[in-house]
Design an enzyme around this catalytic site. Structure first.
Site, mmCIF file in Angstrom:
data_model
loop_
_atom_site.group_PDB
_atom_site.id
_atom_site.type_symbol
_atom_site.label_atom_id
_atom_site.label_comp_id
_atom_site.label_asym_id
_atom_site.label_seq_id
_atom_site.Cartn_x
_atom_site.Cartn_y
_atom_site.Cartn_z
ATOM 1 N N HIS A 208 0.799 -1.229 0.000
ATOM 2 C CA HIS A 208 0.000 0.000 0.000
ATOM 3 C C HIS A 208 0.829 1.275 0.000
ATOM 4 O O HIS A 208 0.280 2.358 -0.114
ATOM 5 C CB HIS A 208 -0.937 0.013 1.207
ATOM 6 C CG HIS A 208 -0.214 0.240 2.508
ATOM 7 N ND1 HIS A 208 0.509 -0.738 3.124
ATOM 8 C CD2 HIS A 208 -0.090 1.350 3.287
ATOM 9 C CE1 HIS A 208 1.045 -0.255 4.237
ATOM 10 N NE2 HIS A 208 0.703 1.009 4.364
HETATM 11 C C1 UD1 Z 1 -2.154 4.973 6.228
HETATM 12 C C2 UD1 Z 1 -0.883 5.427 6.955
HETATM 13 C C3 UD1 Z 1 0.204 4.378 6.793
HETATM 14 C C4 UD1 Z 1 -0.290 3.009 7.212
HETATM 15 C C5 UD1 Z 1 -1.561 2.697 6.430
HETATM 16 C C6 UD1 Z 1 -2.152 1.359 6.743
HETATM 17 C C7 UD1 Z 1 -0.396 7.841 7.016
HETATM 18 C C8 UD1 Z 1 0.453 8.904 6.461
HETATM 19 N N1 UD1 Z 1 -0.347 6.664 6.385
HETATM 20 O O1 UD1 Z 1 -1.855 4.893 4.845
HETATM 21 O O2 UD1 Z 1 1.305 4.724 7.608
HETATM 22 O O3 UD1 Z 1 0.703 2.052 6.953
HETATM 23 O O4 UD1 Z 1 -2.536 3.715 6.730
HETATM 24 O O5 UD1 Z 1 -3.228 1.104 5.872
HETATM 25 O O6 UD1 Z 1 -1.081 8.067 7.997
HETATM 26 N N2 UD1 Z 1 -9.205 4.498 1.849
HETATM 27 C C9 UD1 Z 1 -10.434 3.906 1.735
HETATM 28 N N3 UD1 Z 1 -11.019 3.457 2.885
HETATM 29 C C10 UD1 Z 1 -10.451 3.584 4.096
HETATM 30 C C11 UD1 Z 1 -9.198 4.201 4.189
HETATM 31 C C12 UD1 Z 1 -8.590 4.657 3.059
HETATM 32 O O7 UD1 Z 1 -10.986 3.772 0.662
HETATM 33 O O8 UD1 Z 1 -11.044 3.124 5.090
HETATM 34 C C13 UD1 Z 1 -8.545 4.965 0.610
HETATM 35 C C14 UD1 Z 1 -8.844 6.416 0.320
HETATM 36 O O9 UD1 Z 1 -8.922 6.567 -1.049
HETATM 37 C C15 UD1 Z 1 -7.591 7.131 0.843
HETATM 38 C C16 UD1 Z 1 -6.513 6.094 0.554
HETATM 39 O O10 UD1 Z 1 -7.146 4.839 0.766
HETATM 40 O O11 UD1 Z 1 -7.380 8.351 0.200
HETATM 41 C C17 UD1 Z 1 -5.328 6.188 1.455
HETATM 42 O O12 UD1 Z 1 -5.739 6.213 2.822
HETATM 43 P P1 UD1 Z 1 -4.865 7.020 3.889
HETATM 44 O O13 UD1 Z 1 -5.425 6.815 5.247
HETATM 45 O O14 UD1 Z 1 -4.659 8.431 3.445
HETATM 46 O O15 UD1 Z 1 -3.448 6.341 3.783
HETATM 47 P P2 UD1 Z 1 -3.000 4.814 3.757
HETATM 48 O O16 UD1 Z 1 -2.379 4.565 2.450
HETATM 49 O O17 UD1 Z 1 -4.077 3.885 4.218
#
Ligand code: UD1
Length: 366
Positions: A208
């Protein structure tokens, strides 16, 4: 100590939930404090959040900030503003933040500015790669925290070098507490059996990190190698929402489903995922926590990153860093038995939450 201490446990994203769960359980059994779970809402999908609360026996969050997705500044800023309001309304005595996600630094910053004490669980880890947003979150949170709970001696050394002002205590790795706490249910779940995978004869993949999935050429190369490897070793691949979106944008999502040996699936809850990992032959990942879990379980792990903030998983564990171009060859090395752990790591013993509770109590007494 006169007054009962109110403690906020801040949880935001998937990797926080298994760190908070054992601590919640330990604090809930203490008479001197009252723990409250604050969910910031960074992760909100059922399979990224609710399933973990259910699997880990966590209560419904006492407070939910509903932050959701956004750029780093949006996520951090919105969390600070919403959490500041909650802090003013509830006046906790201590805020516990975990790991290195955006909410970790946001909650810590909002709290210290109001004079509320902050404890950082999993303090001191450093990848020394400031292009990783998590590294910035780690450095800033540790600079702010009053109490720093570390998992390993390398973390203590990093904090000593940085001259942090808070009190540093090595408590061990709380992820191992979750694993041991849930062991009977993990062993009973038998996800490999349900997927038709033979124990010890398949690999698990998770990806991811923006560096791997946001660049189409890197993502393409990794998918090519995984498709090739899956013909020899079945691979179970629960796909993170970010990765799924990038695969769809690159036009690879549909064809990936048809690759022989590649089991593409939705993100899994804690019990199911650990059941899958527990019996696997090899893990390929860019996660932080899986590097630690595989080390504890003695499973070879190839980490698709140029650096790790968890070097003890390499020096003493079964983890190896790996560039996408090296993945095929290193997977062969791992399958030939060339990657093994040196032995158990001190304080990764399932009793970290107990030590954290003792440390918190001593903090008030000091
Ligand atoms: C975040 C953490 C990362 C951790 C990871 C575990 C930061 C900077 N990053 O990254 O350290 O390893 O979580 O997963 O805090 N999304 C969904 N549903 C959700 C959550 C996210 O669809 O429930 C999608 C959204 O499009 C979002 C993207 O995933 O924009 C990324 O989510 P985000 O929480 O920004 O970062 P992660 O890549 O999950």
């Amino acid at each position: 100590m006169k007054k009962i201490k109110n403690i906020h446990l801040v949880a935001a994203a998937r990797p926080n939930f298994m760190k908070v769960a054992p601590l919640w359980k330990a604090l809930a059994g203490e008479s001197w404090c009252r723990p409250h779970i604050v969910h910031t809402g960074q992760h909100y999908d059922a399979n990224m959040s609710d399933d973990f609360f259910r699997d880990l026996g966590l209560p419904r969050p006492h407070f939910h900030l509903g932050i959701g997705s956004g750029s780093h500044a949006q996520q951090t800023g919105r969390t600070m503003m919403a959490y500041e309001t909650l802090l003013l309304e509830t006046s906790p005595d201590l805020v516990v933040v975990a790991g290195d996600v955006n909410a970790t630094v946001a909650a810590a910053l909002a709290a210290v500015k109001l004079g509320v004490k902050v404890a950082h669980l999993e303090a001191g880890l450093r990848s020394f790669d400031r292009t990783m947003p998590e590294e910035i979150n780690r450095v800033v949170t540790d600079a702010l925290a009053d109490l720093l709970w570390t998992p390993s001696p390398d973390a203590d050394a990093n904090l000593a070098r940085e001259g942090v002002h808070g009190r540093v205590e090595r408590v061990g790795n709380i992820m191992i507490d979750s694993l041991e706490m849930m062991r009977p249910r993990i062993e009973a779940a038998d996800l490999p059996g349900r997927l038709g995978l033979e124990p010890g004869a398949y690999g698990v993949v998770t990806l991811h990190r923006p560096a791997n999935v946001d660049r189409p050429d890197t993502l393409g190369l990794i998918m090519e190698v995984l498709s090739g490897l899956a013909r020899r070793l079945p691979l179970a691949f629960p796909v993170h929402p970010r990765t799924r979106a990038r695969l769809a944008e690159a036009g690879r999502w549909e064809s990936l489903q048809e690759q022989p040996g590649l089991h593409i699936m939705e993100p899994l809850g804690y019990i199911s995922f650990m059941s899958l990992l527990w019996r696997s032959r090899l893990a390929i990942t860019d996660s932080g926590g899986i590097q630690e879990e595989t080390t504890y379980l003695g499973i070879p792990c190839l980490t698709l990153r140029p650096s790790t903030e968890r070097p003890i998983t390499i020096s003493q564990g079964s983890n190896r860093l790996c560039r996408p171009e090296e993945l095929a060859a290193l997977a062969e090395t791992a399958l030939a038995g060339g990657i093994a752990a040196a032995g158990p790591i001190e304080l990764w013993d399932g009793r970290t939450a107990e030590r954290v509770v003792e440390s918190a109590l001593a903090f008030w007494a000091a």
